[in-house]
Design an enzyme around this catalytic site. Structure first.
Site: not given
Lengths: 272, 192
Positions: A32, A143
């Protein structure tokens, strides 16, 4: 990435976020990190790390944490926390409500994404409070992203999303639509979805009297200062003695000391 | 923000009906600027008994985030209360450039405990000048713990031969199992 570079990065991430990567995660971290080195136009770890370490905006650290913690969301995720909520916290809340002669239990899923968490909470509430007289409940789900809210309101999920839902609940709370599972309208109506920015002071002030907040794997996307601010808003949004669940790798104690850590049989939970 | 509104919020911070009202007043003060607000927040932080209000004060001071906040936060490093001292470190570490001059001054403070906290703020922060200042501490400070703290951070933010040399020179000035371990770890982190 050399072993020393891994340790340097790991210690830095740990200090900043409390997330600790064991040695055996080196390959995972490395793959990553390489994508972030490339994406930011750096040639090697050394120059990338120097840039990350001194990035005053903190944005790159957020980006890095995002890709290191990326997790799909699904129903009944982190089951031990839900078990704690259902079997330990809800009974305690019922007793408290009965003493206070109150009838409503309010739960907030903050950072609800596409709805798997709030619907899971709604299923639990429905199951646990079904036979309890005169007690009603609300699940609020928020959200910042309106697209995920729209998806959540539709309530259509893949097989993979519902893989941990017990068969009995699948029968009771979902309608099979080919390869997908749709939340039954009765349950869908019970969850109130709306857009909310956790950093919006005015909007956060309207969030009040919640008995339990679930904010799992959300605060990791904020910088240190914002994280504290959001934690303070949560503190104000909770009733006295209310609980907040964070993701398993998150620690409220690293953000602010205002919550008490309660140790239950199934999980650790923070309490106002 | 109007003066009258600021005064109202300052009053609420001290005399609000409950903790919640006081926390909210303090968070609103984070939108204000000026010495008067910063002085009031710092003053309240030092005497406040509610941790939630203290946390809100820290949050607002970071939000105001100017040089005067940095200067005031530096004074907190001398406080008797560990929470207040650590709040000072946190504010200084997050402020960035506004805190640079203050930190340069604090690493020369006569009190070694204050110097150590200043090193922590430097090390935890993201100042580009941090490696240079840490090297200076390692080369010049006379306290083993202060130097060890600076070495730990330089192991993370430093790179290259110059940093290794500075650390190795310090290894000749102090010798204890703890110090040797810190040096060893820092050198390891600096790599080849």
């Amino acid at each position: 990435m050399t072993a020393e570079e891994f340790i340097k990065l790991r210690d830095f991430i740990y200090r900043k976020t409390g997330i600790y990567f064991e040695e055996h995660k080196k390959y995972y971290v490395e793959s990553r990190i390489e994508s972030r080195i490339k994406a930011t136009g750096h040639d090697n770890f050394r120059s990338y790390f120097a840039w990350l370490r001194f990035d005053v905006t903190g944005q790159e650290l957020q980006e890095l944490i995002n890709i290191l913690t990326v997790n799909e969301t699904y129903f009944f995720r982190e089951y031990y926390q839900l078990k704690c909520f259902a079997e330990e916290i809800l009974p305690e809340l019922l007793e408290k409500k009965s003493k206070e002669k109150q009838q409503k239990i309010r739960v907030w899923s903050a950072g609800c994404s596409t709805g798997e968490e709030p619907y899971t909470l709604a299923i639990i509430m429905e199951e646990m409070l079904e036979d309890v007289e005169r007690v009603t409940w609300e699940v609020h789900a928020t959200d910042i992203n309106t697209e995920v809210i729209e998806k959540a309101e539709i309530g259509l999920y893949s097989k993979r999303s519902v893989r941990l839902v017990p068969e009995e609940y699948k029968m009771r709370y979902f309608i099979r639509r080919g390869e997908f599972y749709e939340i039954i309208p009765e349950l869908r109506k019970k969850v109130k979805f709306y857009q909310l920015n956790l950093m919006d002071a005015a909007a956060m002030r309207r969030m009040m009297d919640f008995d339990v907040i679930f904010c799992r794997n959300v605060l990791i996307y904020f910088d240190d200062a914002s994280r504290r601010q959001v934690a303070l808003y949560f503190y104000e949004a909770l009733t006295e003695g209310g609980y907040i669940f964070l993701g398993h790798s998150e620690s409220m104690s690293r953000i602010t000391p205002i919550f008490k850590l309660r140790r239950f049989k199934n999980a650790f939970v923070y309490q106002k | 923000m109007q003066e009258s509104h600021i005064n109202e919020l300052l009053n609420l911070m001290k005399n609000g009906r409950n903790e919640s009202e006081r926390v909210m007043a303090v968070l609103d003060l984070g939108e204000a600027k000026g010495k008067k607000v910063v002085d009031a927040l710092i003053g309240q932080l030092e005497v406040e008994t509610s941790r939630a209000v203290q946390e809100a004060i820290v949050s607002s001071l970071i939000k105001i985030g100017d040089r005067y906040v940095a200067e005031s936060a530096a004074e907190l490093l001398k406080n008797d209360d560990a929470y207040v001292r650590n709040a000072g470190v946190e504010i200084l570490s997050i402020l960035g450039d506004s805190a640079l001059e203050v930190l340069e001054k604090m690493i020369k403070h006569p009190d070694k405990d204050v110097r150590q906290l200043a090193v922590n703020a430097l090390g935890e922060g993201r100042l580009k000048e941090a490696p240079t200042l840490l090297r200076k501490v390692i080369a010049e400070d006379e306290d083993e713990n202060v130097v060890a703290a600076a070495i730990e951070y330089l192991g993370e933010v430093g790179c290259g031969e110059e940093d290794r040399e500075v650390i190795m020179r310090a290894a000749n000035r102090f010798s204890s199992p703890f110090f040797d371990y810190v040096v060893k770890m820092a050198i390891k982190k600096l790599g080849d």
